[in-house]
Motif scaffolding. Structure first.
Motif, PDB file in Angstrom:
ATOM      1  N   GLN A 198      78.342  35.848  87.414  1.00 15.70           N
ATOM      2  CA  GLN A 198      78.201  36.255  88.817  1.00 15.70           C
ATOM      3  C   GLN A 198      78.470  37.755  88.941  1.00 15.70           C
ATOM      4  OE1 GLN A 198      80.974  33.705  90.870  1.00 15.70           O
ATOM      5  NE2 GLN A 198      79.448  32.098  91.186  1.00 15.70           N
ATOM      6  N   PHE A 199      77.624  38.421  89.672  1.00 14.92           N
ATOM      7  CA  PHE A 199      77.803  39.849  89.937  1.00 14.92           C
ATOM      8  C   PHE A 199      77.388  40.096  91.381  1.00 14.92           C
ATOM      9  CE2 PHE A 199      76.349  44.241  90.220  1.00 14.92           C
ATOM     10  CZ  PHE A 199      77.394  44.936  89.604  1.00 14.92           C
ATOM     11  N   GLY A 200      78.326  40.629  92.192  1.00 12.85           N
ATOM     12  CA  GLY A 200      78.033  40.861  93.592  1.00 12.85           C
ATOM     13  C   GLY A 200      78.896  41.953  94.178  1.00 12.85           C
ATOM     14  N   ILE A 201      78.413  42.560  95.239  1.00 14.58           N
ATOM     15  CA  ILE A 201      79.122  43.631  95.942  1.00 14.58           C
ATOM     16  C   ILE A 201      79.159  43.275  97.423  1.00 14.58           C
ATOM     17  CG2 ILE A 201      79.122  46.070  96.562  1.00 14.58           C
ATOM     18  CD1 ILE A 201      77.691  46.655  93.961  1.00 14.58           C
ATOM     19  N   ASP A 202      80.385  43.254  97.982  1.00 12.39           N
ATOM     20  CA  ASP A 202      80.584  43.041  99.407  1.00 12.39           C
ATOM     21  C   ASP A 202      80.876  44.403 100.057  1.00 12.39           C
ATOM     22  OD1 ASP A 202      80.303  40.422  98.779  1.00 12.39           O
ATOM     23  OD2 ASP A 202      82.416  39.885  99.016  1.00 12.39           O
ATOM     24  N   ALA A 275      82.518  40.769  89.609  1.00  9.73           N
ATOM     25  CA  ALA A 275      81.786  40.573  88.351  1.00  9.73           C
ATOM     26  C   ALA A 275      82.550  39.537  87.544  1.00  9.73           C
ATOM     27  CB  ALA A 275      81.668  41.891  87.585  1.00  9.73           C
ATOM     28  N   LEU A 276      82.021  38.331  87.473  1.00 10.42           N
ATOM     29  CA  LEU A 276      82.730  37.207  86.857  1.00 10.42           C
ATOM     30  C   LEU A 276      81.832  36.536  85.831  1.00 10.42           C
ATOM     31  CD1 LEU A 276      84.069  35.677  90.192  1.00 10.42           C
ATOM     32  CD2 LEU A 276      85.227  37.319  88.730  1.00 10.42           C
ATOM     33  N   GLU A 277      82.442  35.942  84.815  1.00 11.94           N
ATOM     34  CA  GLU A 277      81.706  35.224  83.773  1.00 11.94           C
ATOM     35  C   GLU A 277      82.550  34.045  83.303  1.00 11.94           C
ATOM     36  OE1 GLU A 277      79.597  35.927  79.392  1.00 11.94           O
ATOM     37  OE2 GLU A 277      80.333  37.622  80.588  1.00 11.94           O
ATOM     38  N   GLU A 406      70.510  37.438  95.524  1.00  8.49           N
ATOM     39  CA  GLU A 406      70.659  37.566  96.970  1.00  8.49           C
ATOM     40  C   GLU A 406      70.786  39.042  97.313  1.00  8.49           C
ATOM     41  OE1 GLU A 406      73.991  35.272  98.132  1.00  8.49           O
ATOM     42  OE2 GLU A 406      72.997  33.347  97.851  1.00  8.49           O
ATOM     43  N   ALA A 407      69.990  39.517  98.278  1.00  9.61           N
ATOM     44  CA  ALA A 407      69.981  40.952  98.584  1.00  9.61           C
ATOM     45  C   ALA A 407      69.516  41.160 100.020  1.00  9.61           C
ATOM     46  CB  ALA A 407      69.078  41.701  97.615  1.00  9.61           C
ATOM     47  N   LEU A 408      69.746  42.344 100.468  1.00  8.33           N
ATOM     48  CA  LEU A 408      69.294  42.761 101.793  1.00  8.33           C
ATOM     49  C   LEU A 408      67.846  43.227 101.685  1.00  8.33           C
ATOM     50  CD1 LEU A 408      70.201  43.204 104.732  1.00  8.33           C
ATOM     51  CD2 LEU A 408      70.775  45.555 104.098  1.00  8.33           C
ATOM     52  N   ALA A 419      71.177  48.492  93.960  1.00  6.09           N
ATOM     53  CA  ALA A 419      72.083  47.581  93.256  1.00  6.09           C
ATOM     54  C   ALA A 419      73.322  47.271  94.074  1.00  6.09           C
ATOM     55  CB  ALA A 419      72.473  48.180  91.909  1.00  6.09           C
ATOM     56  N   LEU A 420      73.679  48.153  95.022  1.00  2.00           N
ATOM     57  CA  LEU A 420      74.843  47.903  95.854  1.00  2.00           C
ATOM     58  C   LEU A 420      74.611  46.795  96.865  1.00  2.00           C
ATOM     59  CD1 LEU A 420      75.897  51.596  96.579  1.00  2.00           C
ATOM     60  CD2 LEU A 420      76.792  50.058  94.813  1.00  2.00           C
ATOM     61  N   PHE A 421      73.367  46.423  97.070  1.00  2.00           N
ATOM     62  CA  PHE A 421      73.045  45.409  98.074  1.00  2.00           C
ATOM     63  C   PHE A 421      72.459  44.144  97.447  1.00  2.00           C
ATOM     64  CE2 PHE A 421      72.782  49.608  99.975  1.00  2.00           C
ATOM     65  CZ  PHE A 421      73.518  49.467 101.136  1.00  2.00           C
ATOM     66  N   ARG A 422      72.686  43.977  96.147  1.00  2.19           N
ATOM     67  CA  ARG A 422      72.192  42.779  95.457  1.00  2.19           C
ATOM     68  C   ARG A 422      73.352  42.029  94.823  1.00  2.19           C
ATOM     69  NH1 ARG A 422      67.881  46.209  93.361  1.00  2.19           N
ATOM     70  NH2 ARG A 422      69.046  46.364  91.403  1.00  2.19           N
ATOM     71  N   SER A 423      73.223  40.687  94.817  1.00  2.00           N
ATOM     72  CA  SER A 423      74.186  39.815  94.138  1.00  2.00           C
ATOM     73  C   SER A 423      73.410  38.862  93.232  1.00  2.00           C
ATOM     74  CB  SER A 423      75.021  39.020  95.139  1.00  2.00           C
ATOM     75  OG  SER A 423      75.825  39.873  95.898  1.00  2.00           O
ATOM     76  N   ARG A 424      73.933  38.631  92.045  1.00  2.00           N
ATOM     77  CA  ARG A 424      73.260  37.801  91.049  1.00  2.00           C
ATOM     78  C   ARG A 424      74.148  36.622  90.684  1.00  2.00           C
ATOM     79  NH1 ARG A 424      73.216  38.549  84.759  1.00  2.00           N
ATOM     80  NH2 ARG A 424      71.462  37.244  84.113  1.00  2.00           N
ATOM     81  N   ASP A 425      73.527  35.456  90.637  1.00  2.00           N
ATOM     82  CA  ASP A 425      74.209  34.217  90.240  1.00  2.00           C
ATOM     83  C   ASP A 425      73.398  33.596  89.115  1.00  2.00           C
ATOM     84  OD1 ASP A 425      76.036  32.252  90.199  1.00  2.00           O
ATOM     85  OD2 ASP A 425      75.577  31.387  92.149  1.00  2.00           O
ATOM     86  N   TYR A 426      74.005  33.408  87.931  1.00  2.00           N
ATOM     87  CA  TYR A 426      73.280  32.963  86.733  1.00  2.00           C
ATOM     88  C   TYR A 426      74.027  31.789  86.109  1.00  2.00           C
ATOM     89  CZ  TYR A 426      71.573  32.990  81.905  1.00  2.00           C
ATOM     90  OH  TYR A 426      71.072  32.633  80.684  1.00  2.00           O
ATOM     91  N   GLN A 427      73.264  30.770  85.690  1.00  2.00           N
ATOM     92  CA  GLN A 427      73.859  29.600  85.044  1.00  2.00           C
ATOM     93  C   GLN A 427      72.952  29.146  83.912  1.00  2.00           C
ATOM     94  OE1 GLN A 427      74.316  26.108  87.503  1.00  2.00           O
ATOM     95  NE2 GLN A 427      76.076  25.388  86.338  1.00  2.00           N
TER      96      GLN A 427
END
Length: 496
Positions: A198-202, A275-277, A406-408, A419-427
């Motif tokens: 998981q990689f995301g920016i709030d 940023a989690l794995e 997920e992004a704006l 890249a500051l407005f995108r979040s990635r979820d991978y499995q």
């Protein structure tokens, strides 16, 4: 029809008796029974093939002949000392012979059955290596003896069924020589590898432009897993205060000062980086040894059972049925010959999962009910192996990869800043199942040649447990054949 058969038999037997030359030995179709009644009444037993005849020769004149079931055997008196018996139908009956004074001369117990001579000759010619005995029992055909393989047994039964005209009238008692007990050694191994990233920016921004407060925020959720792997992990920069305690609306005029209190300021920006794995590995292994008689089924299950509601009675009581899960095995061996085994094997590896689970919402203060689903890897096959041979069921791989962004809209396509407005979820899920099976023809042994994991186990004394920290003591008996238990860890033991 009966008169025609009787006439033909009389003509054949008359020609046989009128010949002056030495007559050949009678065959099964025209048996000759000689009875001497000088020593008193005589009792004989006769097995007569269907639609065949027999000749009874007496040394005393007979006046009356009585047959208890003339529909099974018909008696024709040719001369006072020669009587013909003709088999008309399968069954059992008897015949009595009386002289002129009414005294009994002889009695014959007669059993009429099908003539299986030709069938026996055909089976011997088709299967010279087998020892098959064909006999008749009333209207049935009985096969006994030994054959070299199960295929020959089936072939002999098929020939007998065609001869009898009905497969239900064939009794197969053939057997394959040698051991009929089969032991299989099975290794069921599975590896599962799960990777989640998981990689995301709030972002939260507050500003005053031309005296007008502007608030903007972006906090995308990780839609694939439904949540962050760990909400406490991340890095933040800046701070934006809420307007009121408990409110989710940002106040662009307040920020935290160096003392940790909110202070009035027209502009501020807050950002959190996540940023989690997560990596997981699952190893499943079972090694059952099962023994079954040829043609019978053996089953194995290492796992458990979970309840599933199936019905409800009129009082509201719920009836549950338990479904198995875990590592299961079922096999049916058939010994084809001394060194060939046919195996029908079914194996399954299953585990409980929330994917596909059924949830029943509660009502009236009653809690809801969730029934888990099963993740199943199942295989079934039929193979033929020699005794001691092995085969593997492999290539049972499953690879599932999922990715969500997920992004704006619009902003996400900006170079660098997007890249500051995108979040990635991978499995990513990977699993592989391998089943290795070995089959052996086995015979029973004595208990002295076997060993159990508990052999030699001795419970420790209180001083050993308290002072030495032992949970078990092993008493190894020298000279004991078979497996020996050895202390392989601080506690417990394994069979080597």
């Amino acid at each position: 029809m009966r008169r025609l058969l009787i006439g033909l038999a009389l003509m054949a037997l008359g020609a046989l008796s009128g010949s002056t030359a030495a007559a050949p030995a009678p065959d099964a179709s025209a048996r000759v029974i000689k009875i001497s009644a000088k020593g008193g009444p005589v009792t004989e037993r006769l097995t007569l093939p269907l639609n065949k005849a027999a000749v009874v020769q007496l040394d005393t004149d007979a006046r009356d002949v009585l047959v208890s079931s003339p529909d099974i055997v018909d008696a024709v008196v040719r001369t006072p000392r020669r009587i013909f018996l003709l088999a008309l139908k399968t069954g059992q009956t008897n015949a009595f012979f009386f002289d002129g004074a009414g005294h009994q001369i002889a009695s014959i117990d007669i059993r009429v059955e099908k003539d299986v001579t030709d069938l026996s000759a055909m089976i011997r010619a088709a299967m010279p290596g087998s020892n098959v005995k064909v006999s008749a029992l009333n209207d049935n055909v009985v096969l006994s003896g030994t054959v070299t393989s199960a295929q020959e047994s089936a072939r002999a039964q098929d020939m007998a069924a065609r001869f009898a005209g009905d497969p239900t009238k064939v009794v197969n008692m053939l057997r394959v020589p040698g051991s009929e007990q089969v032991m299989i050694r099975v290794r069921i191994a599975e590896m599962q590898r799960n990777v989640a990233k998981q990689f995301g920016i709030d972002l939260a921004s507050a500003a005053v432009v031309g005296g007008v407060p502007i608030v903007a925020s972006s906090a995308p959720q990780f839609a694939l897993l439904g949540r962050a792997l760990n909400d406490l992990t991340g890095a933040g920069a800046g701070m934006v205060c809420d307007a009121n305690a408990g409110s989710t609306v940002l106040n662009p005029l307040t920020v935290y000062n160096s003392g940790g209190q909110c202070s009035v300021s027209p502009n501020n920006l807050q950002g959190t980086l996540k940023a989690l794995e997560q990596v997981g590995l699952v190893h499943t292994l079972a090694e059952p040894n099962l023994t079954a008689v040829s043609g019978e089924t053996a089953k194995f299950l290492a796992g458990g059972e979970f309840p599933v509601p199936v019905s409800r009675d009129r009082d509201g009581n719920v009836t549950v049925e338990f479904k198995p899960f875990g590592v299961g095995l079922s096999f049916t061996p058939v010994v084809l010959s001394a060194g060939r085994i046919s195996l029908q094997v079914s194996t399954e590896v299953s585990e409980l999962t929330n994917t596909g689970a059924f949830t029943l919402q509660g009502s009236g203060g009653v809690a809801g009910l969730t029934i888990p689903a099963l993740s199943v890897r199942r295989t079934s096959t039929t193979v033929e192996v020699p005794s001691g041979g092995s085969f593997a069921i492999a290539g049972l791989m499953q690879h599932t990869s999922k990715q969500v962004l997920e992004a704006l809209p619009g902003v996400k396509d900006m170079p660098i800043l997007g890249a500051l407005f995108r979040s990635r979820d991978y499995q990513n899920n990977e699993s592989e199942l391998v089943v290795i099976i070995s089959a052996y023809l086995v015979t029973p042994t004595t208990a002295a040649n076997l060993a159990a994991p508990t052999d030699g186990f001795v419970s420790p004394t209180d001083p050993e447990t308290i002072l030495l920290g032992r949970l078990n003591a092993v008493n190894d008996k020298p000279g004991t054949p078979g497996a020996k238990p050895n202390a392989a860890a601080a506690s417990g033991f394994i069979v080597q």
